[in-house]
Design a protein around this motif. Structure first.
Motif, PDB file in Angstrom:
ATOM      1  N   UNK B 160      73.013  24.564  41.098  1.00 62.46           N
ATOM      2  CA  UNK B 160      73.912  23.404  41.097  1.00 62.46           C
ATOM      3  C   UNK B 160      73.144  22.089  41.079  1.00 62.46           C
ATOM      4  N   UNK B 161      73.787  21.058  40.525  1.00 58.80           N
ATOM      5  CA  UNK B 161      73.158  19.732  40.563  1.00 58.80           C
ATOM      6  C   UNK B 161      73.297  19.176  41.984  1.00 58.80           C
ATOM      7  N   UNK B 162      72.509  18.148  42.324  1.00 59.22           N
ATOM      8  CA  UNK B 162      72.460  17.678  43.721  1.00 59.22           C
ATOM      9  C   UNK B 162      73.825  17.334  44.306  1.00 59.22           C
ATOM     10  N   UNK B 163      74.712  16.775  43.496  1.00 59.47           N
ATOM     11  CA  UNK B 163      76.023  16.395  44.012  1.00 59.47           C
ATOM     12  C   UNK B 163      76.863  17.625  44.345  1.00 59.47           C
ATOM     13  N   UNK B 164      76.910  18.569  43.389  1.00 62.71           N
ATOM     14  CA  UNK B 164      77.654  19.807  43.592  1.00 62.71           C
ATOM     15  C   UNK B 164      77.072  20.583  44.771  1.00 62.71           C
ATOM     16  N   UNK B 165      75.756  20.499  44.912  1.00 62.52           N
ATOM     17  CA  UNK B 165      75.039  21.157  45.990  1.00 62.52           C
ATOM     18  C   UNK B 165      75.531  20.641  47.351  1.00 62.52           C
ATOM     19  N   UNK B 166      75.614  19.312  47.438  1.00 62.27           N
ATOM     20  CA  UNK B 166      76.032  18.705  48.699  1.00 62.27           C
ATOM     21  C   UNK B 166      77.483  19.053  48.998  1.00 62.27           C
ATOM     22  N   UNK B 167      78.330  18.987  47.938  1.00 62.16           N
ATOM     23  CA  UNK B 167      79.744  19.312  48.108  1.00 62.16           C
ATOM     24  C   UNK B 167      79.924  20.745  48.588  1.00 62.16           C
ATOM     25  N   UNK B 168      79.175  21.642  47.955  1.00 63.98           N
ATOM     26  CA  UNK B 168      79.309  23.068  48.284  1.00 63.98           C
ATOM     27  C   UNK B 168      78.967  23.298  49.753  1.00 63.98           C
ATOM     28  N   UNK B 169      77.843  22.720  50.190  1.00 56.82           N
ATOM     29  CA  UNK B 169      77.410  22.938  51.569  1.00 56.82           C
ATOM     30  C   UNK B 169      78.389  22.298  52.556  1.00 56.82           C
ATOM     31  N   UNK B 170      78.963  21.182  52.132  1.00 55.51           N
ATOM     32  CA  UNK B 170      79.943  20.511  52.977  1.00 55.51           C
ATOM     33  C   UNK B 170      81.172  21.403  53.188  1.00 55.51           C
ATOM     34  N   UNK B 171      81.662  21.956  52.067  1.00 54.72           N
ATOM     35  CA  UNK B 171      82.813  22.863  52.147  1.00 54.72           C
ATOM     36  C   UNK B 171      82.470  24.065  53.021  1.00 54.72           C
TER      37      UNK B 171
END
Lengths: 352, 298
Positions: B160-171
């Motif tokens: 994943x790109x950095x943004x999607x990465x952060x979103x995923x971990x947040x979820x």
């Protein structure tokens, strides 16, 4: 799990069963006409006299359709094996989706058993329905032809056995090869090879043929001459046994020795030295036009040989048709069950 | 305390190569466990063994006290998100959720659709046309909605790109907070795990290097520097993980339960990344020593 297997399969099923429906419509439109034609020409030909003409005229009807449907019955099991069987597990392994589906709350064993069950059953139903529909449609032609073993593998029960076998063979190829396209290719080759081997080496040996003797006379001798440059010989004719599957016909003496060229030439010197031999119509025979005088020479020859020689025919009578059908069906279904067991075992034990 | 995952002498062999060797581990329940190590270290193998996709060649593994993949009940207790988050490309998102409903007895349909809606994914869209981030979210949704007791995630953010990465971990963190599931997730980057994990397992070259609470790791590891000296002269309770020397100075990363009393040392705190890198370096050095040792013998 059954409903999920169906969810994944229903599009493929729609294609095949849709095609099957189209075939059914064509058969339903053209079939009754053939029955009517048969009833009014071939069935009553004995009363009118000339049966062979009536039969050959009748058999010209829908000849292209007949060839097409027979071909369809032959290829559909192969198509099922290649397009339903081979990708069933191979595609899951190739795309990695097995990691998704095998970690739901359904054991892998249950998954493979139900996949095999749902798609396997659909394969059997599809090929079985097609086989039975074409059998019904062809029945007037088959009766007129009086040679039921010719279309043996396109009629009645055996197509569903082929389909069951082809499907499970495809699944197993996919499980072992783990790549969709190579598995599809291997399935096709293995299926065609198996069908040819069984047709040529297994099926004829399932039941020992019946032997029957006929007197050597003008009916059983079709002609004389050389076949493809072989030795000089008398050609035996197949006796008129409707729907028989002929293995061999030959002239033998009382001890069972076949008629040799030496015996033939010494008994009938006029035949060989005659102006031209008579021979049955058809390819591969040298000089097929009987010359004047040859007919009487043959007649004399038959009279001389008839005392010591007779015709022996090895064949399967029509009464065994259903035994062969059930036997071949049992062979293919049996092999399919064994292959299915191997698939299940492999998915459970080896893919982990 | 029950273990979410307990292994003893666990090993998995492919041909001659051991993808995982002699792995003994007990991960307590209720943690977010980071499984970190370089590519090819055996992280995927360990997680697939825990999910029941693989069977061990040697040793044993228990997940939540049960045998992985042993039956529908056990499979239902473990949510698994595979590497590259595979999905049926020709099936729609809602068909995937239908699959979840048909194949799992504790499926929470309402939760699944609520999450898909919150993520702004069209349920009619085919999985094949989803972005990498959306597919990862779909895979996570499928794993969560089956209401597992433990979630295993194999490199969920690697592609994943950095943004999607952060979103995923947040979820993921929201889910953990909401449902209280234990989580084991792997990554080859410590940075991904640092913010979310409270327990860390470092796996290098098919061996477990260290496994402990993050707080414990940070409390017991120190970087010390002082005048050059031989690391073998340290007290017995100080274990050197990494050392570097200049002409005058020695810098060490050590593990010790005791306070550092020697006034010659200047002590500095370490980050999780420092610790992980030190263990990876240690494993690499051990491997080199083993290989050169073999070379001498030969």
């Amino acid at each position: 799990m059954m409903r999920f297997a169906w969810l994944q399969f229903r599009n493929q099923a729609a294609v095949v069963f849709g095609g099957l429906a189209v075939v059914a419509v064509i058969l339903a439109i053209t079939g009754p006409h053939l029955v009517h034609l048969y009833d009014t020409t071939v069935a009553t030909c004995a009363a009118h006299g000339n049966c062979s003409t009536a039969t050959s005229v009748f058999l010209k009807n829908d000849h292209t359709l007949q060839i097409l449907f027979d071909a369809l019955v032959v290829v559909v099991p192969g198509i099922i094996g290649v397009f339903w069987g081979a990708p069933l597990v191979a595609r899951e392994l190739e795309s990695g989706t097995f990691r998704l589906v095998w970690t739901q709350s359904v054991t892998r064993t249950r998954w493979i058993v139900l996949k095999l069950g749902v798609v396997g059953l659909a394969s059997i139903v599809a090929a079985g329905l097609l086989g039975l529909m074409v059998t019904w449609w062809s029945s007037p032609m088959d009766r007129a032809n009086a040679s039921m073993y010719t279309a043996f593998d396109q009629r009645d029960l055996v197509p569903l056995g082929y389909a069951a076998f082809a499907f499970v063979l495809g699944v197993l190829c996919g499980v072992l090869i783990r790549r969709t396209l190579p598995a599809m290719g291997t399935t096709l080759v293995a299926f065609v090879a198996t069908r040819l081997l069984v047709n040529h080496f297994v099926l004829p040996k399932l039941i020992a043929p019946t032997q029957r003797s006929f007197a050597l006379n003008g009916v059983t001798v079709q002609g004389f001459g050389q076949m493809n440059g072989g030795p000089f010989t008398l050609f035996p004719a197949n006796p008129n046994i409707p729907n028989a599957w002929f293995y061999s016909t030959q002239f033998v003496d009382r001890a069972g020795h076949p008629l040799s060229t030496q015996v033939l030439t010494s008994a009938c010197p006029l035949l060989e030295s005659g102006p031209g031999p008579s021979a049955p119509a058809g390819g591969g025979v040298e000089s097929a036009v009987p010359a004047p005088g040859a007919g009487s020479a043959l007649h004399d020859c038959i009279a001389k040989l008839a005392a010591t020689y007779h015709e022996v025919v090895a064949f399967q009578p029509a009464s065994r048709y259903w035994s062969f059908q059930w036997c071949e069906l049992a062979i293919y279904l049996g092999v399919a069950v064994v292959l299915a067991g191997t698939c299940i075992w492999w998915v459970r034990r080896r893919l982990s | 305390m029950t273990a979410v995952m307990e292994t003893a002498g666990l090993g998995k062999q492919y041909g001659k190569r051991w993808a995982l060797h002699d792995c003994s581990l007990a991960i307590p329940e209720g943690k977010v466990v980071g499984l970190v190590g370089p590519n090819g270290a055996g992280k995927t193998t360990l997680l697939q063994l825990a999910a029941g996709l693989l069977t061990p060649t040697a040793g044993t593994i228990e997940v939540l006290g049960g045998h992985p993949g042993s039956g529908p009940e056990q499979l239902g207790r473990v949510g698994f998100v595979a590497q590259d988050t595979p999905a049926y490309s020709r099936m729609s998102v809602s068909q995937h959720l239908r699959m979840g409903a048909l194949l799992n007895s504790h499926w929470d349909d309402e939760l699944a659709f609520r999450r898909i809606e919150a993520l702004d994914i069209d349920p009619r869209q085919r999985a094949g046309s989803l972005s990498g981030g959306q597919r990862a979210q779909l895979a996570l949704t499928l794993a969560i909605a089956k209401r597992p007791e433990v979630l295993l995630l194999d490199e969920p953010v690697a592609s994943l790109d950095p943004l999607a990465r952060r979103e995923f971990l947040q979820v993921l963190m929201e889910v953990v907070a909401e449902h209280g599931v234990s989580v084991v997730l792997s990554s080859h980057l410590v940075a991904d795990l640092e913010r979310v994990c409270d327990y860390l397992v470092v796996l290098v070259a098919s061996h477990i290097q260290v496994a402990d609470d993050v707080a414990e790791l940070l409390a017991t590891h120190h970087r010390i520097s002082g005048p050059r000296r031989d690391s073998r002269s340290l007290p017995a309770d100080q274990h050197v993980i990494e050392e570097s020397h200049t002409d005058r100075q020695t810098t060490l990363l050590i593990r010790t339960e005791q306070p550092i009393l020697d006034p010659a040392w200047t002590t500095r705190p370490v980050t999780l990344e420092d610790i992980v890198l030190a263990y990876m370096g240690q494993a690499r050095d051990q491997e080199r020593a083993r290989k050169s040792g073999l070379g001498v013998l030969r």
